[in-house]
Structures are given as structure tokens and as C-alpha cells.
Motif scaffolding. Sequence first.
Motif, PDB file in Angstrom:
ATOM      1  N   HIS A 173      -0.195   6.578  -1.925  1.00 34.86           N
ATOM      2  CA  HIS A 173      -0.685   7.494  -1.286  1.00 34.86           C
ATOM      3  C   HIS A 173       0.327   8.475  -0.737  1.00 34.86           C
ATOM      4  O   HIS A 173       1.619   8.108  -1.020  1.00 34.86           O
ATOM      5  CB  HIS A 173      -1.695   7.020  -0.175  1.00 34.86           C
ATOM      6  CG  HIS A 173      -1.135   6.010   0.548  1.00 34.86           C
ATOM      7  ND1 HIS A 173      -0.006   5.964   1.136  1.00 34.86           N
ATOM      8  CD2 HIS A 173      -1.449   4.586   0.707  1.00 34.86           C
ATOM      9  CE1 HIS A 173       0.171   4.937   1.893  1.00 34.86           C
ATOM     10  NE2 HIS A 173      -0.780   4.029   1.324  1.00 34.86           N
ATOM     11  N   ARG A 174       0.082   9.382  -0.139  1.00 32.13           N
ATOM     12  CA  ARG A 174       0.993  10.698   0.377  1.00 32.13           C
ATOM     13  C   ARG A 174       1.998   9.717   1.387  1.00 32.13           C
ATOM     14  O   ARG A 174       3.290  10.154   1.448  1.00 32.13           O
ATOM     15  CB  ARG A 174       0.670  11.685   0.779  1.00 32.13           C
ATOM     16  CG  ARG A 174      -0.040  12.659  -0.195  1.00 32.13           C
ATOM     17  CD  ARG A 174       0.110  13.988   0.212  1.00 32.13           C
ATOM     18  NE  ARG A 174      -0.438  14.756  -0.868  1.00 32.13           N
ATOM     19  CZ  ARG A 174      -0.031  16.207  -0.997  1.00 32.13           C
ATOM     20  NH1 ARG A 174       0.519  16.801   0.144  1.00 32.13           N
ATOM     21  NH2 ARG A 174      -0.832  17.133  -1.998  1.00 32.13           N
ATOM     22  N   VAL A 207      -0.628  11.337  -7.302  1.00 27.44           N
ATOM     23  CA  VAL A 207      -1.089  10.347  -6.144  1.00 27.44           C
ATOM     24  C   VAL A 207      -2.588  10.650  -5.505  1.00 27.44           C
ATOM     25  O   VAL A 207      -3.357   9.941  -5.222  1.00 27.44           O
ATOM     26  CB  VAL A 207      -0.134   9.931  -5.144  1.00 27.44           C
ATOM     27  CG1 VAL A 207       0.042  11.000  -3.816  1.00 27.44           C
ATOM     28  CG2 VAL A 207      -0.430   8.630  -4.482  1.00 27.44           C
ATOM     29  N   ASP A 208      -2.516  12.258  -5.414  1.00 31.97           N
ATOM     30  CA  ASP A 208      -3.983  12.702  -4.910  1.00 31.97           C
ATOM     31  C   ASP A 208      -5.149  12.378  -6.042  1.00 31.97           C
ATOM     32  O   ASP A 208      -6.025  12.183  -5.574  1.00 31.97           O
ATOM     33  CB  ASP A 208      -3.920  14.176  -4.785  1.00 31.97           C
ATOM     34  CG  ASP A 208      -2.923  14.563  -3.495  1.00 31.97           C
ATOM     35  OD1 ASP A 208      -2.551  13.733  -2.654  1.00 31.97           O
ATOM     36  OD2 ASP A 208      -2.459  15.642  -3.276  1.00 31.97           O
ATOM     37  N   TYR A 224      -5.072   9.666  -7.918  1.00 32.90           N
ATOM     38  CA  TYR A 224      -5.184   8.318  -7.808  1.00 32.90           C
ATOM     39  C   TYR A 224      -6.231   8.058  -6.413  1.00 32.90           C
ATOM     40  O   TYR A 224      -7.215   7.363  -6.414  1.00 32.90           O
ATOM     41  CB  TYR A 224      -4.068   7.569  -7.597  1.00 32.90           C
ATOM     42  CG  TYR A 224      -4.269   6.196  -7.450  1.00 32.90           C
ATOM     43  CD1 TYR A 224      -4.612   5.381  -8.216  1.00 32.90           C
ATOM     44  CD2 TYR A 224      -3.865   5.893  -6.186  1.00 32.90           C
ATOM     45  CE1 TYR A 224      -4.825   4.112  -8.092  1.00 32.90           C
ATOM     46  CE2 TYR A 224      -4.153   4.331  -5.583  1.00 32.90           C
ATOM     47  CZ  TYR A 224      -4.280   3.234  -6.749  1.00 32.90           C
ATOM     48  OH  TYR A 224      -4.458   2.269  -6.261  1.00 32.90           O
ATOM     49  N   GLN A 225      -6.063   8.795  -5.474  1.00 27.17           N
ATOM     50  CA  GLN A 225      -6.692   8.202  -4.478  1.00 27.17           C
ATOM     51  C   GLN A 225      -7.976   8.904  -4.029  1.00 27.17           C
ATOM     52  O   GLN A 225      -8.946   8.292  -3.517  1.00 27.17           O
ATOM     53  CB  GLN A 225      -6.043   9.176  -2.928  1.00 27.17           C
ATOM     54  CG  GLN A 225      -4.659   8.284  -2.558  1.00 27.17           C
ATOM     55  CD  GLN A 225      -5.267   6.876  -1.757  1.00 27.17           C
ATOM     56  OE1 GLN A 225      -6.354   6.768  -1.087  1.00 27.17           O
ATOM     57  NE2 GLN A 225      -4.827   5.753  -2.362  1.00 27.17           N
ATOM     58  N   ASP A 273      -2.680  -3.452  -7.754  1.00 27.07           N
ATOM     59  CA  ASP A 273      -3.834  -2.630  -7.667  1.00 27.07           C
ATOM     60  C   ASP A 273      -4.977  -3.456  -8.257  1.00 27.07           C
ATOM     61  O   ASP A 273      -5.059  -3.586  -9.508  1.00 27.07           O
ATOM     62  CB  ASP A 273      -3.942  -1.238  -8.109  1.00 27.07           C
ATOM     63  CG  ASP A 273      -5.093  -0.665  -7.806  1.00 27.07           C
ATOM     64  OD1 ASP A 273      -5.702  -0.870  -6.844  1.00 27.07           O
ATOM     65  OD2 ASP A 273      -5.382   0.356  -8.681  1.00 27.07           O
ATOM     66  N   SER A 312      -9.307   5.263  -5.638  1.00 26.47           N
ATOM     67  CA  SER A 312      -9.015   4.179  -4.892  1.00 26.47           C
ATOM     68  C   SER A 312      -9.535   4.481  -3.571  1.00 26.47           C
ATOM     69  O   SER A 312     -10.273   3.470  -2.888  1.00 26.47           O
ATOM     70  CB  SER A 312      -7.470   3.963  -4.996  1.00 26.47           C
ATOM     71  OG  SER A 312      -7.220   2.961  -4.123  1.00 26.47           O
ATOM     72  N   GLY A 313      -9.224   5.422  -2.776  1.00 28.60           N
ATOM     73  CA  GLY A 313      -9.654   5.819  -1.428  1.00 28.60           C
ATOM     74  C   GLY A 313     -11.125   5.791  -1.174  1.00 28.60           C
ATOM     75  O   GLY A 313     -11.474   5.553  -0.168  1.00 28.60           O
ATOM     76  N   ARG A 314     -11.792   6.055  -2.415  1.00 32.22           N
ATOM     77  CA  ARG A 314     -13.348   6.169  -2.109  1.00 32.22           C
ATOM     78  C   ARG A 314     -14.018   4.923  -2.598  1.00 32.22           C
ATOM     79  O   ARG A 314     -15.311   4.756  -2.511  1.00 32.22           O
ATOM     80  CB  ARG A 314     -13.880   7.325  -3.015  1.00 32.22           C
ATOM     81  CG  ARG A 314     -13.565   8.729  -2.370  1.00 32.22           C
ATOM     82  CD  ARG A 314     -13.921   9.986  -3.477  1.00 32.22           C
ATOM     83  NE  ARG A 314     -15.357  10.049  -3.487  1.00 32.22           N
ATOM     84  CZ  ARG A 314     -15.856  10.716  -4.272  1.00 32.22           C
ATOM     85  NH1 ARG A 314     -15.199  11.559  -5.054  1.00 32.22           N
ATOM     86  NH2 ARG A 314     -17.385  10.877  -4.116  1.00 32.22           N
ATOM     87  N   SER A 366       0.823  -1.160  -0.058  1.00 27.60           N
ATOM     88  CA  SER A 366       0.131   0.159   0.084  1.00 27.60           C
ATOM     89  C   SER A 366       0.948   1.152  -0.087  1.00 27.60           C
ATOM     90  O   SER A 366       1.115   1.747   1.219  1.00 27.60           O
ATOM     91  CB  SER A 366      -0.869  -0.100   1.086  1.00 27.60           C
ATOM     92  OG  SER A 366      -1.810   0.930   1.178  1.00 27.60           O
TER      93      SER A 366
END
Length: 323
Positions: free
Chosen positions: A197-198, A242-243, A245-246, A214, A249-251, A194
Motif C-alpha cells: 500500500h502507499r 499498488v492502488d 492492488y488495494q 499474501d 485487497s483492501g476491500r 504489510s
Amino acid sequence: MNRHDVDWLGYWPAAPTPFTSAGDLDETALAQLMELYVSQGVHGVLLNGSTGEWFSQTPEERRRVAEIAVDAVDGRIPVVVGVTSYTIAESSELARHAARAGAAGALATPPPYVHPSAAEIVAFYEQVSSATELPFMVYNWPRGTAVDMAQVPGLMSALADIPHVAAIKDSTGDWNAMVSTLEEVGDRVRVFGSLAHRKGLALMLGLGGDGAIDGGGVGAPYAVPFFDAVADGNAELARYWVDKYQAISGRLIAPDYAGRFASPISQLKAAMWLLGQPGGVVREPLSPLVEPRAVAAIAEILREAGLIVREARLRAALAGEIA
């Protein structure tokens, strides 16, 4: 064999296996999916992993998936084939077939359901990884095996010492444990985890880390340039990508790798269908995601992230006509 024997790094999709609505393997869609991944510039691809629904395929189908993918990619990026099974014999035979098919490597989790001890896990990987001369990737997948190898002191180090092991895919839900894996074995084997992300960026710029594998690759338009920027040492550009991408992916995926709207593979294939990508439909025991509010929410996430949703497909999905 060690990390220097392979050039595995960056962003890899764990490819879904496209099935038709009748449940058949869609060979044409699978070849098209490989072409899509290559055109997106991904750095490698994994077949017949968790996202590939290996558990619902026959051994013959799994072999066919490997053959189609390797032929379609035609050496342009590394193709690693998942050989997870319940027995050492079957995993070893699938690895031998992957080698014959021309794969760049093989991957497996510990046997699912078995809940093996640390010593049994080491013995499993010693035997399966030595079935061929292929570089081998160890896959820590607690959601699917009920064993989190990252939590067992010394286990990752013992696995990294196995002669054919060149990489570890650590999909523990415990990010700090993944960092410990990287600290423990990153000088010997490639570590995928993982990292998109930042926090992952800071980790790679400091301690190291090689990439992320992924499920499905929906975020490829942003994850590929992210890892390219990391490789170039351009932290500012990497943060930008990456922001973005997130925002996808993050949602869609929770930190423990659960799906936020349905099972991860079902919601992935719904997202791919909305984008016009050849992901096919899931096969039983999974069920297609058809709940209108969930489909609409996924479409909105994709739109807000800047991806192009096929509006006709969205209308069909909301009418219960998703294929």
C-alpha cells in the motif's frame, strides 16, 4: 545465515491447498496452481501456511503438498514450506521432509494454542530451525497463535540472531509494530509484512522492507509489478500498481487480516473460483462461502478491479451450485 544468504523478496502468494468437494487433496489442481503462480511472475510461494489449511491436513498430506509444489515449480521461484505444528518434534520432521523434497526454506509460527513465553518461543525456533540446513522464516501470526511477537521487546532481535533464521514474516495487525520489527532486524534478516500500500511504499523507499506474502495471490496481476517497480526505484509506477492492488485487497481483507465477508480462506477460495483459478474448496472445519449477497459483492470487487469474473460460475454460485 542472514538476509544476504537468500534472495527472497517481492510478492509471494501463500498458496491455498485445493481440496475437492468430497474433501480430498486435489493434486492436479495444486500443480496447476503452481503453474499459474509462475506464469504470473510471482517472486516466490509459500505452501502449507495459514492459507494452506495446514491445520486440517494429516502429516502425510502436508508432505505430499510439499512434494507436488516443489516438483511443479521446478526451481523457477523459491518454494518455502510451512511446518507449523503443536510440537517441536513434528515441526522438525516436517522441516526435514521439506529439505528432502527440495524446498528453498521452511517457515513456522510458534505452536498454536500454547501461548508460549518469549524464552519458550526462542527455544522453539532454535530447535526447529536447526533441524535442517534450510534457511528459516519466522512467522508472527497473532490471529492464529494468540501471541504477537512484534509486541514483545527484544524478541524479534533474539529470533533474528538464531543461526538459520534468514527472514521474518510479520503479520501483526499493528502496523507500527511491524515497522518496529523492520527497524530492529531489517539489516540482518529479510522482512515480509504489510507493505503493499502507499504507506508500505514510502517505508520501503526510505527504511527498507523486502516484500509481502499474501493469502492466495488474487492480486498478483497488480502486486507483482508493484514490487518490481519498487525494486527499480520507480515510485510513480509503484503508486499506480499498488492502488490497483488495494482496490482488491483492501476491500476483501481488514487491517487485522480478518475477512470482510467470511473467514479469509473461504472468501479467498470463492474469489478464486469466480476467476477460474484452481483454488479448490475449503475443508472442514471451514465452510464454503455460498451466501449469494457475499458472493455477488466479491464478484463486483473483482470486476471493478479489472479482473475477469467467469460469469457462468457467478450464476452457478448465486444459484447455490458453487463447487
